[in-house]
Write an enzyme that holds these catalytic residues in place. Structure first.
Site, short mmCIF file in Angstrom:
data_model
loop_
_atom_site.label_atom_id
_atom_site.label_comp_id
_atom_site.label_asym_id
_atom_site.label_seq_id
_atom_site.Cartn_x
_atom_site.Cartn_y
_atom_site.Cartn_z
N GLU A 36 0.70 -1.25 -0.30
CA GLU A 36 0.03 -0.22 0.57
C GLU A 36 0.48 1.38 0.14
O GLU A 36 0.16 2.12 -0.41
CB GLU A 36 -0.91 0.20 0.75
N TYR A 68 -15.36 26.09 -0.13
CA TYR A 68 -15.57 25.13 0.59
C TYR A 68 -14.27 24.51 -0.79
O TYR A 68 -13.46 23.64 -0.71
CB TYR A 68 -16.65 24.00 0.15
N GLU A 88 -7.86 7.05 10.17
CA GLU A 88 -8.42 7.86 11.16
C GLU A 88 -7.46 8.58 11.25
O GLU A 88 -7.98 9.32 11.48
CB GLU A 88 -8.47 6.53 12.46
N LYS A 115 -12.01 4.99 1.85
CA LYS A 115 -10.65 3.80 1.02
C LYS A 115 -11.12 2.63 0.10
O LYS A 115 -11.60 2.06 0.41
CB LYS A 115 -10.21 2.94 2.35
#
Length: 134
Positions: A36, A68, A88, A115
């Protein structure tokens, strides 16, 4: 629960509106497995920011509200420059950055990070956090 939805206790007389971004596609090198960490992976981010929209609604001025587009750009830059193992951590850092960088206009923020390829046969794996000013 709807992704990016800011959940706050109801306070009589306090206006709580929401500026949000849904489905922000970004890429980051993120994960705990060695494979990864060799290339950026796709992530999808939703953000909901608790604001008082009455002032910018009256003035129709972007500098009176949370831009935004600027939030989206800042999240993309954070993700691109990071090398976190956990989504997280990315969510926590994004929430802290929004509360710090966009000042008193944002009283609380919910960040959802998904993910898409994390689990075979699942559309997404993810985390959603809500943080507010202390």
């Amino acid at each position: 629960m709807e992704a990016g939805k800011v959940l706050l206790p109801s306070t009589p007389g306090v206006r709580m509106d929401r500026v949000f971004i849904e489905g922000l596609d970004i890429e980051a090198i993120i994960g705990v497995h060695e494979w990864e960490r060799t290339a950026a992976q796709p992530l999808v981010v939703d953000v909901g920011m608790a604001v008082d929209a009455s002032v910018p609604a009256r003035s129709d001025a972007v500098d009176e509200t949370v831009d935004y587009a600027a939030v989206a750009e800042a999240i993309g830059e954070l993700a691109e420059s990071s090398r976190y193992q956990l989504i997280e951590t990315l969510a926590e850092e994004a929430a802290a950055m929004i509360l710090e960088r966009f000042g008193p206009k944002v009283t609380a923020v919910t960040v959802s990070v998904r993910k898409p390829r994390a689990i075979p046969n699942a559309r997404n794996a993810g985390v959603e956090i809500t943080r507010s000013r202390a």
